[in-house]
Write a protein that holds these residues in place. Sequence first.
Motif, mmCIF file in Angstrom:
data_model
loop_
_atom_site.group_PDB
_atom_site.id
_atom_site.type_symbol
_atom_site.label_atom_id
_atom_site.label_comp_id
_atom_site.label_asym_id
_atom_site.label_seq_id
_atom_site.Cartn_x
_atom_site.Cartn_y
_atom_site.Cartn_z
ATOM 1 N N CYS A 37 40.900 42.515 38.122
ATOM 2 C CA CYS A 37 39.808 42.250 37.191
ATOM 3 C C CYS A 37 38.685 41.488 37.878
ATOM 4 O O CYS A 37 38.929 40.668 38.749
ATOM 5 N N TYR A 56 35.750 38.871 36.571
ATOM 6 C CA TYR A 56 35.536 38.068 35.367
ATOM 7 C C TYR A 56 34.329 37.158 35.546
ATOM 8 O O TYR A 56 33.915 36.842 36.669
ATOM 9 N N LEU A 90 44.553 37.981 35.432
ATOM 10 C CA LEU A 90 43.461 37.308 34.736
ATOM 11 C C LEU A 90 43.914 36.086 33.946
ATOM 12 O O LEU A 90 43.327 35.009 34.082
ATOM 13 N N LEU A 124 36.043 31.971 29.446
ATOM 14 C CA LEU A 124 36.035 33.380 29.847
ATOM 15 C C LEU A 124 35.112 34.139 28.899
ATOM 16 O O LEU A 124 35.385 34.249 27.708
ATOM 17 N N TYR A 127 33.419 37.266 29.973
ATOM 18 C CA TYR A 127 33.278 38.682 30.312
ATOM 19 C C TYR A 127 34.344 39.045 31.335
ATOM 20 O O TYR A 127 34.675 38.224 32.204
ATOM 21 N N TYR A 128 34.883 40.260 31.219
ATOM 22 C CA TYR A 128 35.760 40.762 32.278
ATOM 23 C C TYR A 128 35.774 42.278 32.274
ATOM 24 O O TYR A 128 35.475 42.914 31.266
ATOM 25 N N GLU A 129 36.089 42.824 33.435
ATOM 26 C CA GLU A 129 36.247 44.274 33.631
ATOM 27 C C GLU A 129 37.569 44.488 34.352
ATOM 28 O O GLU A 129 37.872 43.778 35.307
ATOM 29 N N GLN A 130 38.323 45.483 33.921
ATOM 30 C CA GLN A 130 39.599 45.809 34.556
ATOM 31 C C GLN A 130 39.438 47.025 35.466
ATOM 32 O O GLN A 130 38.648 47.926 35.167
ATOM 33 N N GLU A 140 32.767 42.589 42.274
ATOM 34 C CA GLU A 140 32.492 41.150 42.292
ATOM 35 C C GLU A 140 31.403 40.827 43.316
ATOM 36 O O GLU A 140 30.465 40.083 43.024
ATOM 37 N N TYR A 165 39.486 34.054 26.236
ATOM 38 C CA TYR A 165 40.798 33.722 26.786
ATOM 39 C C TYR A 165 41.921 33.965 25.784
ATOM 40 O O TYR A 165 42.956 34.529 26.140
#
Length: 95
Positions: free
Chosen positions: A5, A7, A25, A49, A51-54, A65, A91
């Motif tokens: 991920c 983030y 994560l 937390l 934002y995140y992308e997997q 990143e 989170y």
Amino acid sequence: MKQPCVYILASRPGGAIYVGVTSHLARRIWEHRQGLADSHTKRYGITRLIYYEQYDRMMDAIQRERTMKHWPRVWKTRLIASMNPEWRDLYDDLA
């Protein structure tokens, strides 16, 4: 939740932000919150937390990143707003 991920953490809505990458994560965010991670996040209280992308492959997450770290802040802010306009802490949603 063991998956590559990218983030983004923030100190508060509109505050200081941090872009990171991890293979786990939930554990990594916990480390940030406990002050066990990067001194930049500890120094500025960057623990939310937002934002995140997997990704399927760590190589892809690392490349994303690196790209995002070079973006102007306004681009990161727009990306965050596209998924999380209130900058709500995500989170608790990981569990």
